[in-house]
Design a protein around this motif. Structure first.
Motif, PDB file in Angstrom:
ATOM      1  N   VAL A  59       0.683  -1.154  -0.060  1.00 34.31           N
ATOM      2  CA  VAL A  59       0.127  -0.061  -0.269  1.00 34.31           C
ATOM      3  C   VAL A  59       0.745   1.122  -0.085  1.00 34.31           C
ATOM      4  O   VAL A  59       0.684   2.140  -0.805  1.00 34.31           O
ATOM      5  CB  VAL A  59      -0.892  -0.155   1.382  1.00 34.31           C
ATOM      6  N   TYR A  60       1.832   1.237   0.876  1.00 38.70           N
ATOM      7  CA  TYR A  60       2.441   2.458   1.047  1.00 38.70           C
ATOM      8  C   TYR A  60       3.538   2.578  -0.230  1.00 38.70           C
ATOM      9  O   TYR A  60       4.120   3.897  -0.194  1.00 38.70           O
ATOM     10  CB  TYR A  60       3.652   2.386   2.332  1.00 38.70           C
ATOM     11  N   ARG A  61       3.841   1.398  -0.888  1.00 39.10           N
ATOM     12  CA  ARG A  61       4.720   1.951  -2.327  1.00 39.10           C
ATOM     13  C   ARG A  61       3.776   2.502  -3.205  1.00 39.10           C
ATOM     14  O   ARG A  61       4.354   3.276  -4.098  1.00 39.10           O
ATOM     15  CB  ARG A  61       4.813   0.542  -2.860  1.00 39.10           C
ATOM     16  N   ARG A  62       2.278   2.738  -3.170  1.00 37.09           N
ATOM     17  CA  ARG A  62       1.454   3.366  -4.170  1.00 37.09           C
ATOM     18  C   ARG A  62       0.930   4.460  -3.486  1.00 37.09           C
ATOM     19  O   ARG A  62       0.790   5.509  -4.338  1.00 37.09           O
ATOM     20  CB  ARG A  62       0.553   2.265  -4.552  1.00 37.09           C
ATOM     21  N   TRP A  63       0.615   4.685  -2.288  1.00 34.01           N
ATOM     22  CA  TRP A  63       0.350   5.928  -1.642  1.00 34.01           C
ATOM     23  C   TRP A  63       0.845   6.145  -0.182  1.00 34.01           C
ATOM     24  O   TRP A  63       1.153   5.254   0.338  1.00 34.01           O
ATOM     25  CB  TRP A  63      -1.366   5.593  -1.304  1.00 34.01           C
ATOM     26  N   LYS A  64       1.130   7.218  -0.130  1.00 34.62           N
ATOM     27  CA  LYS A  64       1.867   7.822   1.299  1.00 34.62           C
ATOM     28  C   LYS A  64       0.976   7.725   2.419  1.00 34.62           C
ATOM     29  O   LYS A  64       1.423   7.904   3.652  1.00 34.62           O
ATOM     30  CB  LYS A  64       2.677   8.818   1.270  1.00 34.62           C
ATOM     31  N   SER A  65      -0.188   7.849   2.267  1.00 32.15           N
ATOM     32  CA  SER A  65      -1.417   7.931   3.385  1.00 32.15           C
ATOM     33  C   SER A  65      -2.746   7.372   2.817  1.00 32.15           C
ATOM     34  O   SER A  65      -2.836   7.332   1.636  1.00 32.15           O
ATOM     35  CB  SER A  65      -1.314   9.450   3.972  1.00 32.15           C
ATOM     36  N   LYS A  66      -3.550   7.274   3.700  1.00 34.06           N
ATOM     37  CA  LYS A  66      -5.090   7.025   3.521  1.00 34.06           C
ATOM     38  C   LYS A  66      -5.692   7.929   2.831  1.00 34.06           C
ATOM     39  O   LYS A  66      -6.592   7.753   1.986  1.00 34.06           O
ATOM     40  CB  LYS A  66      -5.933   6.314   4.774  1.00 34.06           C
ATOM     41  N   LEU A  67      -5.349   9.278   3.134  1.00 32.84           N
ATOM     42  CA  LEU A  67      -5.820  10.411   2.564  1.00 32.84           C
ATOM     43  C   LEU A  67      -5.607  10.505   0.988  1.00 32.84           C
ATOM     44  O   LEU A  67      -6.363  10.424  -0.010  1.00 32.84           O
ATOM     45  CB  LEU A  67      -5.708  11.624   3.235  1.00 32.84           C
ATOM     46  N   HIS A  68      -4.189  10.334   0.867  1.00 35.69           N
ATOM     47  CA  HIS A  68      -3.901  10.181  -0.706  1.00 35.69           C
ATOM     48  C   HIS A  68      -4.655   9.122  -1.429  1.00 35.69           C
ATOM     49  O   HIS A  68      -4.950   8.952  -2.591  1.00 35.69           O
ATOM     50  CB  HIS A  68      -2.352  10.054  -0.812  1.00 35.69           C
ATOM     51  N   LEU A  69      -4.744   8.061  -0.596  1.00 39.75           N
ATOM     52  CA  LEU A  69      -5.351   6.804  -1.358  1.00 39.75           C
ATOM     53  C   LEU A  69      -6.804   7.203  -1.679  1.00 39.75           C
ATOM     54  O   LEU A  69      -7.123   6.762  -2.807  1.00 39.75           O
ATOM     55  CB  LEU A  69      -5.080   5.751  -0.246  1.00 39.75           C
ATOM     56  N   VAL A  70      -7.414   7.615  -0.767  1.00 41.70           N
ATOM     57  CA  VAL A  70      -8.762   7.866  -0.943  1.00 41.70           C
ATOM     58  C   VAL A  70      -9.020   9.032  -1.996  1.00 41.70           C
ATOM     59  O   VAL A  70      -9.927   8.967  -3.008  1.00 41.70           O
ATOM     60  CB  VAL A  70      -9.558   8.328   0.355  1.00 41.70           C
ATOM     61  N   LEU A  71      -8.239   9.866  -2.223  1.00 45.04           N
ATOM     62  CA  LEU A  71      -8.449  11.081  -3.098  1.00 45.04           C
ATOM     63  C   LEU A  71      -7.980  10.668  -4.466  1.00 45.04           C
ATOM     64  O   LEU A  71      -8.742  11.025  -5.410  1.00 45.04           O
ATOM     65  CB  LEU A  71      -7.440  12.141  -2.616  1.00 45.04           C
ATOM     66  N   ASP A  72      -6.902   9.520  -4.596  1.00 48.69           N
ATOM     67  CA  ASP A  72      -6.997   8.987  -5.799  1.00 48.69           C
ATOM     68  C   ASP A  72      -8.006   8.180  -6.393  1.00 48.69           C
ATOM     69  O   ASP A  72      -8.408   8.214  -7.421  1.00 48.69           O
ATOM     70  CB  ASP A  72      -5.724   7.854  -5.475  1.00 48.69           C
ATOM     71  N   LEU A  73      -8.488   7.390  -5.336  1.00 48.74           N
ATOM     72  CA  LEU A  73     -10.003   6.829  -5.633  1.00 48.74           C
ATOM     73  C   LEU A  73     -10.992   7.771  -6.337  1.00 48.74           C
ATOM     74  O   LEU A  73     -11.623   7.610  -7.303  1.00 48.74           O
ATOM     75  CB  LEU A  73     -10.608   6.056  -4.632  1.00 48.74           C
ATOM     76  N   VAL A  74     -11.091   8.836  -5.449  1.00 44.97           N
ATOM     77  CA  VAL A  74     -12.066   9.927  -5.864  1.00 44.97           C
ATOM     78  C   VAL A  74     -11.899  10.500  -7.322  1.00 44.97           C
ATOM     79  O   VAL A  74     -12.798  10.746  -8.108  1.00 44.97           O
ATOM     80  CB  VAL A  74     -12.384  10.992  -4.836  1.00 44.97           C
ATOM     81  N   GLY A  75     -10.374  10.912  -7.380  1.00 48.95           N
ATOM     82  CA  GLY A  75     -10.253  11.598  -8.548  1.00 48.95           C
ATOM     83  C   GLY A  75     -10.219  10.586  -9.948  1.00 48.95           C
ATOM     84  O   GLY A  75     -10.371  10.990 -10.989  1.00 48.95           O
ATOM     85  N   ALA A  76     -10.332   9.313  -9.671  1.00 48.25           N
ATOM     86  CA  ALA A  76     -10.499   8.397 -10.991  1.00 48.25           C
ATOM     87  C   ALA A  76     -11.726   8.352 -11.445  1.00 48.25           C
ATOM     88  O   ALA A  76     -11.874   7.928 -12.682  1.00 48.25           O
ATOM     89  CB  ALA A  76     -10.090   6.905 -10.286  1.00 48.25           C
ATOM     90  N   PHE A  77     -12.695   8.917 -10.856  1.00 55.58           N
ATOM     91  CA  PHE A  77     -14.097   9.238 -11.582  1.00 55.58           C
ATOM     92  C   PHE A  77     -14.491  10.587 -11.608  1.00 55.58           C
ATOM     93  O   PHE A  77     -15.803  10.703 -11.918  1.00 55.58           O
ATOM     94  CB  PHE A  77     -15.018   8.220 -10.911  1.00 55.58           C
ATOM     95  N   ALA A  78     -13.676  11.303 -11.058  1.00 58.73           N
ATOM     96  CA  ALA A  78     -14.020  12.917 -11.328  1.00 58.73           C
ATOM     97  C   ALA A  78     -14.100  13.345 -12.850  1.00 58.73           C
ATOM     98  O   ALA A  78     -13.442  12.634 -13.526  1.00 58.73           O
ATOM     99  CB  ALA A  78     -13.006  13.813 -10.671  1.00 58.73           C
ATOM    100  N   VAL A  79     -14.688  14.286 -13.118  1.00 63.51           N
ATOM    101  CA  VAL A  79     -14.820  15.075 -14.230  1.00 63.51           C
ATOM    102  C   VAL A  79     -13.720  15.831 -14.856  1.00 63.51           C
ATOM    103  O   VAL A  79     -13.878  16.496 -16.154  1.00 63.51           O
ATOM    104  CB  VAL A  79     -15.995  15.642 -14.662  1.00 63.51           C
ATOM    105  N   ASP A  80     -12.553  15.862 -14.237  1.00 65.37           N
ATOM    106  CA  ASP A  80     -11.630  16.652 -14.590  1.00 65.37           C
ATOM    107  C   ASP A  80     -10.891  16.908 -16.046  1.00 65.37           C
ATOM    108  O   ASP A  80     -10.719  17.721 -16.554  1.00 65.37           O
ATOM    109  CB  ASP A  80     -10.415  16.839 -13.477  1.00 65.37           C
TER     110      ASP A  80
END
Length: 203
Positions: A59-80
């Motif tokens: 997990v830590y090799r991919r994300w440095k914290s649980k916040l970054h992990l969750v934000l990555d998940l949210v950003g994956a389906f955002a409309v940016d």
């Protein structure tokens, strides 16, 4: 110092190995399940790793914290990364935006992650800023583009607030799909598009 041409090539260190896509996906799925089970505040890297069947290091090799992990998940389906609708009319652009946002809100992350994350954002400025960057910036860009196009075509007066357009679009959809969890038929989106256009013209 010379190098022996017969010497075997040095192997790359283990840390340089390519991250396995299947492990990454398993971790993402575990995050959604863990959030649904315990919420963001009680969620832990240990719990995510255990649920995904991997070690914490993965997990830590991919994300440095649980916040970054969750934000990555949210950003994956955002409309940016999506283009601003350009149908040639305000009603058409608003209807297209509603279709996009309705699709976004049908994603499991919307019901499992976003409500809990917004609660945490109300208590934590860092989370609030991060959520805004991951979730809202792209939506605001699309609303700005739609309003600017309508102003150029003479469909809306100069100075129309794009934030109001976004409120009129997101508010009803979020309430119906995430809070009430009711289905959204096509005629509902058609009616809502007309209401949004009328509200913008009346403002």
């Amino acid at each position: 110092m010379t190098t022996d041409p017969a010497a075997p090539a040095r192997r790359a260190p283990a840390g340089a190995a390519v991250l396995r896509a299947d492990v990454t996906e398993a971790i993402r799925e575990a995050v959604v399940e863990e959030l649904a089970a315990v919420g963001f505040s009680k969620m832990s890297i240990e719990g995510i790793a255990r649920r995904a069947g991997v070690g914490k290091t993965a997990v830590y090799r991919r994300w440095k914290s649980k916040l970054h992990l969750v934000l990555d998940l949210v950003g994956a389906f955002a409309v940016d990364g999506l283009p601003v609708p350009e149908t040639g009319s305000l009603h058409g652009d608003v209807r297209a935006l509603l279709e996009v946002m309705s699709h976004v809100l049908r994603h499991p992350v919307a019901s499992a992650v976003i409500p809990d994350l917004l609660v945490e954002a109300a208590r934590n400025p860092e989370i609030a800023d991060a959520v805004r960057g991951a979730l809202l910036d792209g939506q605001e860009r699309m609303a700005q583009g739609i309003v600017s196009g309508a102003v150029e075509r003479g469909e809306l007066p100069a100075g129309t607030d794009p934030g109001r357009a976004l409120d009129l679009v997101i508010g009803p959809l979020y309430w119906r799909q995430v809070v009430v969890r009711d289905r959204v038929p096509a005629d509902y989106l058609d009616d809502l598009a007309r209401s949004v256009v009328a509200g913008l013209r009346a403002s």
